[in-house]
Structure formats: C-alpha cells, structure tokens
Write an enzyme that holds these catalytic residues in place. Structure first.
Site, PDB file in Angstrom:
ATOM      1  N   TYR A 144      30.318  96.519  72.472  1.00 48.87           N
ATOM      2  CA  TYR A 144      30.501  96.990  71.391  1.00 48.87           C
ATOM      3  C   TYR A 144      30.595  98.329  71.445  1.00 48.87           C
ATOM      4  O   TYR A 144      29.389  99.391  71.713  1.00 48.87           O
ATOM      5  CB  TYR A 144      29.526  96.604  70.257  1.00 48.87           C
ATOM      6  CG  TYR A 144      29.689  95.352  69.602  1.00 48.87           C
ATOM      7  CD1 TYR A 144      30.526  94.418  70.007  1.00 48.87           C
ATOM      8  CD2 TYR A 144      28.520  94.499  68.797  1.00 48.87           C
ATOM      9  CE1 TYR A 144      30.620  93.287  69.679  1.00 48.87           C
ATOM     10  CE2 TYR A 144      28.564  93.408  68.507  1.00 48.87           C
ATOM     11  CZ  TYR A 144      29.667  92.615  68.758  1.00 48.87           C
ATOM     12  OH  TYR A 144      29.657  91.358  68.181  1.00 48.87           O
ATOM     13  N   SER A 166      32.144  87.070  61.138  1.00 48.84           N
ATOM     14  CA  SER A 166      33.342  87.587  60.245  1.00 48.84           C
ATOM     15  C   SER A 166      33.538  86.522  59.166  1.00 48.84           C
ATOM     16  O   SER A 166      34.786  85.870  59.255  1.00 48.84           O
ATOM     17  CB  SER A 166      34.621  87.333  61.485  1.00 48.84           C
ATOM     18  OG  SER A 166      34.572  88.542  62.237  1.00 48.84           O
ATOM     19  N   GLY A 204      43.799  89.044  60.278  1.00 49.89           N
ATOM     20  CA  GLY A 204      42.848  90.097  59.517  1.00 49.89           C
ATOM     21  C   GLY A 204      42.048  89.191  58.348  1.00 49.89           C
ATOM     22  O   GLY A 204      41.879  88.111  58.554  1.00 49.89           O
ATOM     23  N   PHE A 236      41.005  87.742  54.636  1.00 48.83           N
ATOM     24  CA  PHE A 236      41.558  87.327  53.516  1.00 48.83           C
ATOM     25  C   PHE A 236      41.542  87.950  52.204  1.00 48.83           C
ATOM     26  O   PHE A 236      42.064  87.591  51.070  1.00 48.83           O
ATOM     27  CB  PHE A 236      40.958  85.585  53.262  1.00 48.83           C
ATOM     28  CG  PHE A 236      39.396  85.468  53.041  1.00 48.83           C
ATOM     29  CD1 PHE A 236      39.215  85.639  51.578  1.00 48.83           C
ATOM     30  CD2 PHE A 236      38.671  85.277  53.950  1.00 48.83           C
ATOM     31  CE1 PHE A 236      37.970  85.620  51.540  1.00 48.83           C
ATOM     32  CE2 PHE A 236      37.652  85.090  53.712  1.00 48.83           C
ATOM     33  CZ  PHE A 236      36.870  85.247  52.460  1.00 48.83           C
TER      34      PHE A 236
END
Length: 303
Positions: free
Chosen positions: A50, A213, A222, A224
C-alpha cells in the site's frame, strides 16, 4: 466487538483499510485515525504494497503524534505480492515482516495475512516462517486473503495453530460467496461453485471472513454507488437509509454485518465525515425481508 477467529482477541466489527493513507498529509492522516478510534473502529488493516510502504509510515506517524498506546488498537498487515508475481517463500515472509514492523514502529503485528494465493506456495516453508515469527513474538496470529477452502485446508494441515482470517471480496454487487448456497442443485449460473464453499468452510473452522471493498462491483467496473447498471440497488439502499436515518454507506455495511457468519467489514474511506457515517452501520439491524431486498435489487435471483 467480536472475537477474531478462534482467538481471544476482541476486535471491532468494522475495520479501517489503510490502502489510501499514503496520499494523506500528516494532519489528515491523524484526523482519520482519531475519528476511527472515536467511533469504535480499533482494527487497522495494512499491506506492505500500500503506497509502496508509505501508508504504514503515515499511519505510524499519526499514531505517534496522537499519543495512542499500542494496546489500544489492533494491527494487521499483509505480504506476498511482488512486482509481477506472488511470493510466499520463507525468506520473503520473514524479510517482509521485519520491514513492516519497522515502518509501523511496533514490535509485533496482531495478525499477518498472506496477500492473495501464490501458485508456487510450499506450505512447509510458510509453516516454518509462521513458527519463527510466532516464537520471536513478532506476529500473534495468521491469516490469508482471497483463498478457497482447499487452499486454506492445505496450508492449515502444516500449521500448529489455526488460521484466523480470510479476506474476501463481498458486497451486494459481488455475491459469489453466498450465491451457490442459495442455488444448491440448480442449473442456473448462481449454482456454480466458484470458491470451494469457502464461506461455509470458514464458519465451520471458526475463521473470520473479512469483507474487502464493500462498495465495489469488481476491480474493472468500480463501485456500484450511483452506477447506472445498479439503479434498483441504489434505490433500495436510499429508501432504507432514509428509513433508518443513516447514510447509504451505513446500509451497505449493515447488510454485510447482518450475515450470521459475523463478517468483519473493511472500509477504506480516508474521509472522517464519511467514516463517521459508516460507523453508524452497527446501530442498524436489517430485517430478513430488507436483507433479501438488497440482494435481489442488485440483480441476484432467488430459486
């Protein structure tokens, strides 16, 4: 709060994923960490990739500046992803943990997670690395991410202690974890077993599933939220958000928390206000009809 896996470790049901912390200035990072702790989010999820390690550095600086005691929060980090390949070798795991601990300015991780599966994994090597890290006091517990039930069982057969977590993608728009359980012995697509029944496996073995996620469709399409292909889902979520007087994000997280597997949800917001809104999810207990309404509004069918 809930137990993590079969351990005695008490953890918040919502965790903060720190992938995007590398992009924050020092004051902003402090604000995010401070808000999380104030809202009862005491579990922080990291990975060595990260921000190329920068997220761990920013987090450590924020915690130090805020004067937060190490025993007041839970630290999890991941290793195993390298540029162009995966690496679960003993040498890489041991080296990665030393570097993670240095960046996080701590003597130990509460949990070390293997980041995605490595097709070349030698379970004996992983077991040796885990034993060495445990005996040195550098890692308290171990887990995996994105692994199916047989991959977990194979690794577990070489370990002296149980795996405690498996990080898996799960959201109302990404439901393979539960689809096949609803379509048993059916001929439609939902009956396809894509993960070896990993959710049931984790429940049987006392492994905590960590949903990553929770607002994502997939890595290509991507999120919703406000996506035109998920208009019905967004309408249902908006209606329930108004009914419960919480944000849309809180309803989504509440949907995950409602599952009896006691799934821990990892959210990645670096916005203190949004994080505050998400934390309200713990106050919402969706009814069965509401839970299934969200599921079917996302385009999922029932037999």
């Amino acid at each position: 709060m809930q137990k993590l896996g079969t351990t005695e470790l008490e953890v918040s049901r919502i965790a903060l994923g720190c992938m995007r912390m590398a992009s924050l200035e020092a004051s902003a990072a402090q604000a995010v960490v401070k808000t999380a702790l104030e809202k009862g989010i005491t579990f922080f999820d990291h990975a060595d990739i990260y921000g190329g390690g920068e997220s761990e550095l920013r987090f450590a600086a924020a915690v130090n500046e805020l004067g937060i005691r190490r025993e007041d929060y839970i630290l999890q980090s991941k290793c195993g992803i390298r540029k162009g390949y995966f690496d679960f070798s003993k040498e890489h795991i041991l080296t990665s943990v030393d570097e993670i601990l240095k960046r996080l300015r701590t003597d130990y991780l509460d949990v070390l997670v293997l980041h995605r599966p490595d097709a070349l994994m030698e379970p004996e090597e992983v077991a040796e690395a885990f034993t060495q890290l445990k005996q040195a006091g550098k890692v308290r517990h171990f887990g995996v991410s994105n692994q199916n039930s047989y991959q977990m069982a194979l690794l577990q057969s070489y370990l002296d202690e149980p795996l405690v977590v498996n990080q898996l993608q799960f959201s109302p728009a990404h439901t393979p974890l539960i689809d096949m359980g609803l379509h048993v012995n059916m001929k439609e697509d939902g009956a396809t077993v894509r993960d070896g029944g990993v959710l049931d496996y984790c429940r049987l073995k006392g492994v905590t599933v960590q949903a990553w996620s929770p607002f994502l469709i997939d890595l290509q399409r991507g999120i919703f939220v406000d996506h035109p292909d998920y208009a019905n889902l967004n309408q249902t979520i908006e209606r329930l958000a108004a009914q419960y007087h919480v944000s849309r994000e809180a309803i989504v997280v509440a949907w995950i928390l409602r599952h009896p597997a006691k799934i821990q949800t990892i959210v990645g917001s670096m916005n203190p206000e949004r994080l505050t809104n998400i934390a309200a999810a713990e106050k919402v207990h969706l009814t069965r009809p509401e839970w299934y309404d969200i599921y079917t509004s996302a385009g999922n069918s029932l037999p």
